[in-house]
Design a protein around this motif. Structure first.
Motif, PDB file in Angstrom:
ATOM      1  N   TYR A  35       0.770  -1.528  -0.160  1.00 48.73           N
ATOM      2  CA  TYR A  35      -0.832   0.014   0.091  1.00 48.73           C
ATOM      3  C   TYR A  35       1.145   1.391   0.023  1.00 48.73           C
ATOM      4  O   TYR A  35       1.000   2.052  -0.448  1.00 48.73           O
ATOM      5  CB  TYR A  35      -0.779  -0.083   1.389  1.00 48.73           C
ATOM      6  CG  TYR A  35      -2.083  -0.711   1.037  1.00 48.73           C
ATOM      7  CD1 TYR A  35      -2.977  -0.919   0.220  1.00 48.73           C
ATOM      8  CD2 TYR A  35      -2.422  -1.892   2.146  1.00 48.73           C
ATOM      9  CE1 TYR A  35      -4.137  -1.856  -0.434  1.00 48.73           C
ATOM     10  CE2 TYR A  35      -3.147  -2.664   1.900  1.00 48.73           C
ATOM     11  CZ  TYR A  35      -4.474  -2.521   0.673  1.00 48.73           C
ATOM     12  OH  TYR A  35      -5.332  -3.377   0.777  1.00 48.73           O
ATOM     13  N   VAL A  36       1.899   1.250   1.412  1.00 48.30           N
ATOM     14  CA  VAL A  36       2.843   2.750   0.448  1.00 48.30           C
ATOM     15  C   VAL A  36       4.552   2.424   1.724  1.00 48.30           C
ATOM     16  O   VAL A  36       3.992   1.405   2.764  1.00 48.30           O
ATOM     17  CB  VAL A  36       1.638   3.250   1.905  1.00 48.30           C
ATOM     18  CG1 VAL A  36       1.314   2.947   3.556  1.00 48.30           C
ATOM     19  CG2 VAL A  36       2.460   5.014   2.284  1.00 48.30           C
ATOM     20  N   ALA A  37       4.744   3.068   1.969  1.00 48.91           N
ATOM     21  CA  ALA A  37       6.360   3.155   2.186  1.00 48.91           C
ATOM     22  C   ALA A  37       6.605   4.773   2.501  1.00 48.91           C
ATOM     23  O   ALA A  37       6.002   5.107   2.532  1.00 48.91           O
ATOM     24  CB  ALA A  37       6.906   2.578   0.879  1.00 48.91           C
ATOM     25  N   PHE A  38       7.709   3.911   3.316  1.00 46.97           N
ATOM     26  CA  PHE A  38       8.514   5.025   4.053  1.00 46.97           C
ATOM     27  C   PHE A  38       9.692   4.974   4.379  1.00 46.97           C
ATOM     28  O   PHE A  38      10.092   4.379   4.610  1.00 46.97           O
ATOM     29  CB  PHE A  38       8.101   5.483   5.628  1.00 46.97           C
ATOM     30  CG  PHE A  38       6.257   5.868   5.881  1.00 46.97           C
ATOM     31  CD1 PHE A  38       6.100   7.261   5.521  1.00 46.97           C
ATOM     32  CD2 PHE A  38       5.176   4.875   5.340  1.00 46.97           C
ATOM     33  CE1 PHE A  38       4.624   7.736   5.384  1.00 46.97           C
ATOM     34  CE2 PHE A  38       3.885   5.543   5.426  1.00 46.97           C
ATOM     35  CZ  PHE A  38       3.929   6.659   5.824  1.00 46.97           C
ATOM     36  N   LYS A  39      10.411   6.319   3.794  1.00 49.76           N
ATOM     37  CA  LYS A  39      12.082   6.107   3.962  1.00 49.76           C
ATOM     38  C   LYS A  39      12.485   7.234   4.774  1.00 49.76           C
ATOM     39  O   LYS A  39      12.151   8.569   4.794  1.00 49.76           O
ATOM     40  CB  LYS A  39      12.542   6.114   2.585  1.00 49.76           C
ATOM     41  CG  LYS A  39      13.783   6.276   2.207  1.00 49.76           C
ATOM     42  CD  LYS A  39      14.394   5.968   0.942  1.00 49.76           C
ATOM     43  CE  LYS A  39      15.932   5.371   0.955  1.00 49.76           C
ATOM     44  NZ  LYS A  39      16.536   5.743  -0.453  1.00 49.76           N
ATOM     45  N   GLY A  40      13.276   6.350   5.274  1.00 48.55           N
ATOM     46  CA  GLY A  40      14.557   7.830   6.713  1.00 48.55           C
ATOM     47  C   GLY A  40      15.533   7.501   5.528  1.00 48.55           C
ATOM     48  O   GLY A  40      15.504   7.691   4.477  1.00 48.55           O
ATOM     49  N   MET A  41      16.553   7.834   5.997  1.00 49.48           N
ATOM     50  CA  MET A  41      18.172   7.803   5.743  1.00 49.48           C
ATOM     51  C   MET A  41      18.374   7.144   4.122  1.00 49.48           C
ATOM     52  O   MET A  41      18.766   7.088   3.268  1.00 49.48           O
ATOM     53  CB  MET A  41      19.799   7.864   7.045  1.00 49.48           C
ATOM     54  CG  MET A  41      19.301   9.038   6.962  1.00 49.48           C
ATOM     55  SD  MET A  41      19.475  10.277   6.637  1.00 49.48           S
ATOM     56  CE  MET A  41      21.585  10.115   6.341  1.00 49.48           C
ATOM     57  N   ARG A  42      18.216   5.348   4.824  1.00 46.84           N
ATOM     58  CA  ARG A  42      19.162   4.368   4.048  1.00 46.84           C
ATOM     59  C   ARG A  42      17.484   3.568   3.964  1.00 46.84           C
ATOM     60  O   ARG A  42      17.235   3.179   3.133  1.00 46.84           O
ATOM     61  CB  ARG A  42      19.815   3.708   4.064  1.00 46.84           C
ATOM     62  CG  ARG A  42      20.918   4.018   3.810  1.00 46.84           C
ATOM     63  CD  ARG A  42      22.293   3.758   3.756  1.00 46.84           C
ATOM     64  NE  ARG A  42      22.615   2.459   3.386  1.00 46.84           N
ATOM     65  CZ  ARG A  42      23.548   2.202   3.409  1.00 46.84           C
ATOM     66  NH1 ARG A  42      24.970   2.663   4.146  1.00 46.84           N
ATOM     67  NH2 ARG A  42      23.728   0.643   2.708  1.00 46.84           N
ATOM     68  N   VAL A  55      13.269  -3.179   5.732  1.00 41.81           N
ATOM     69  CA  VAL A  55      14.111  -3.103   4.370  1.00 41.81           C
ATOM     70  C   VAL A  55      14.953  -2.497   5.879  1.00 41.81           C
ATOM     71  O   VAL A  55      15.126  -0.995   5.691  1.00 41.81           O
ATOM     72  CB  VAL A  55      14.066  -2.694   3.999  1.00 41.81           C
ATOM     73  CG1 VAL A  55      14.905  -3.217   2.958  1.00 41.81           C
ATOM     74  CG2 VAL A  55      12.817  -3.455   3.212  1.00 41.81           C
ATOM     75  N   ASN A  56      15.992  -2.933   6.332  1.00 41.68           N
ATOM     76  CA  ASN A  56      17.226  -2.812   6.923  1.00 41.68           C
ATOM     77  C   ASN A  56      18.556  -2.690   5.914  1.00 41.68           C
ATOM     78  O   ASN A  56      18.687  -4.232   5.246  1.00 41.68           O
ATOM     79  CB  ASN A  56      18.362  -3.439   7.909  1.00 41.68           C
ATOM     80  CG  ASN A  56      19.163  -2.531   8.611  1.00 41.68           C
ATOM     81  OD1 ASN A  56      19.813  -1.819   8.420  1.00 41.68           O
ATOM     82  ND2 ASN A  56      19.529  -3.396   9.743  1.00 41.68           N
ATOM     83  N   GLY A  62      24.965  -0.749   0.171  1.00 36.66           N
ATOM     84  CA  GLY A  62      23.959  -1.311   0.058  1.00 36.66           C
ATOM     85  C   GLY A  62      23.324  -2.310  -0.478  1.00 36.66           C
ATOM     86  O   GLY A  62      22.092  -1.764  -0.517  1.00 36.66           O
ATOM     87  N   LYS A  63      24.128  -2.952  -0.754  1.00 33.90           N
ATOM     88  CA  LYS A  63      23.851  -4.634  -1.932  1.00 33.90           C
ATOM     89  C   LYS A  63      23.186  -5.515  -0.442  1.00 33.90           C
ATOM     90  O   LYS A  63      21.857  -6.375  -1.153  1.00 33.90           O
ATOM     91  CB  LYS A  63      25.060  -5.426  -2.487  1.00 33.90           C
ATOM     92  CG  LYS A  63      25.004  -3.994  -3.546  1.00 33.90           C
ATOM     93  CD  LYS A  63      25.662  -5.223  -4.743  1.00 33.90           C
ATOM     94  CE  LYS A  63      26.190  -3.885  -5.651  1.00 33.90           C
ATOM     95  NZ  LYS A  63      26.881  -4.431  -6.872  1.00 33.90           N
ATOM     96  N   LYS A  64      23.646  -5.620   0.359  1.00 35.78           N
ATOM     97  CA  LYS A  64      23.194  -6.824   0.985  1.00 35.78           C
ATOM     98  C   LYS A  64      21.745  -5.616   2.049  1.00 35.78           C
ATOM     99  O   LYS A  64      22.287  -4.429   2.040  1.00 35.78           O
ATOM    100  CB  LYS A  64      24.374  -7.066   2.692  1.00 35.78           C
ATOM    101  CG  LYS A  64      23.228  -7.763   3.386  1.00 35.78           C
ATOM    102  CD  LYS A  64      24.822  -7.969   4.176  1.00 35.78           C
ATOM    103  CE  LYS A  64      24.018  -8.912   5.504  1.00 35.78           C
ATOM    104  NZ  LYS A  64      25.408  -9.603   5.790  1.00 35.78           N
ATOM    105  N   LYS A  65      20.646  -6.546   2.363  1.00 34.53           N
ATOM    106  CA  LYS A  65      19.616  -6.044   2.820  1.00 34.53           C
ATOM    107  C   LYS A  65      18.542  -6.904   3.632  1.00 34.53           C
ATOM    108  O   LYS A  65      18.866  -7.998   3.320  1.00 34.53           O
ATOM    109  CB  LYS A  65      18.111  -5.528   1.615  1.00 34.53           C
ATOM    110  CG  LYS A  65      18.625  -4.644   0.720  1.00 34.53           C
ATOM    111  CD  LYS A  65      17.674  -3.970  -0.745  1.00 34.53           C
ATOM    112  CE  LYS A  65      18.494  -3.601  -0.491  1.00 34.53           C
ATOM    113  NZ  LYS A  65      19.208  -4.011  -2.102  1.00 34.53           N
ATOM    114  N   ASP A  66      17.983  -7.028   4.944  1.00 34.52           N
ATOM    115  CA  ASP A  66      17.690  -7.421   5.499  1.00 34.52           C
ATOM    116  C   ASP A  66      15.938  -6.707   6.195  1.00 34.52           C
ATOM    117  O   ASP A  66      16.005  -5.589   5.606  1.00 34.52           O
ATOM    118  CB  ASP A  66      18.182  -7.499   7.716  1.00 34.52           C
ATOM    119  CG  ASP A  66      17.693  -7.934   8.270  1.00 34.52           C
ATOM    120  OD1 ASP A  66      17.279  -9.184   8.504  1.00 34.52           O
ATOM    121  OD2 ASP A  66      16.208  -7.095   8.813  1.00 34.52           O
TER     122      ASP A  66
END
Length: 124
Positions: A35-42, A55-56, A62-66
């Motif tokens: 539905y909707v997304a929110f982003k901080g710094m990364r 998503v961390n 930044g290729k590795k994501k948790d």
């Protein structure tokens, strides 16, 4: 996994879901909709019809994501706080069975009433 007890997302701002759809859509199960997304710094979070996906972004490139899933069916209580005159950020707190409290801070112009309705629709 993200340590929700000691980490907080600072001032998440709304982004177009299309910006993260290519990364999130492969994770969704049949019948689930983003539905909707929110982003901080990364890092960023996505609200779907079944869960919140946090998503961390890790590493220098930044290729590795948790990807951490916070299912709505495990929410025991939730609270929204609107922005005020001096406190300019809005907040969302959720209490998950087995995990505890998860807190997100949003920029003041975030429509927390929409988030409240979205979560209430799937939790209540």
């Amino acid at each position: 996994m993200i340590d929700f007890q000691n980490a907080s997302y600072l001032k998440l701002g709304r982004i177009d879901y299309a910006q993260v759809a290519s990364q999130i859509d492969p994770l969704l199960i049949e019948g689930e909709q983003g539905y909707v997304a929110f982003k901080g710094m990364r890092d960023y979070i996505v609200f779907t019809s079944k869960r919140i996906i946090a998503v961390n972004i890790q590493g220098i490139t930044g290729k590795k994501k948790d990807y951490t899933s916070l299912p709505f069916k495990r929410v025991q209580a939730f609270s929204v706080e609107t922005a005020g005159t001096f406190d300019l950020d809005a907040e969302l707190e959720l209490w998950f069975s087995g995990l505890g409290r998860v807190r997100f801070e949003f920029k003041g112009n975030t429509d927390v009433a929409y988030l409240n309705k979205l979560i209430a629709h799937y939790v209540l």
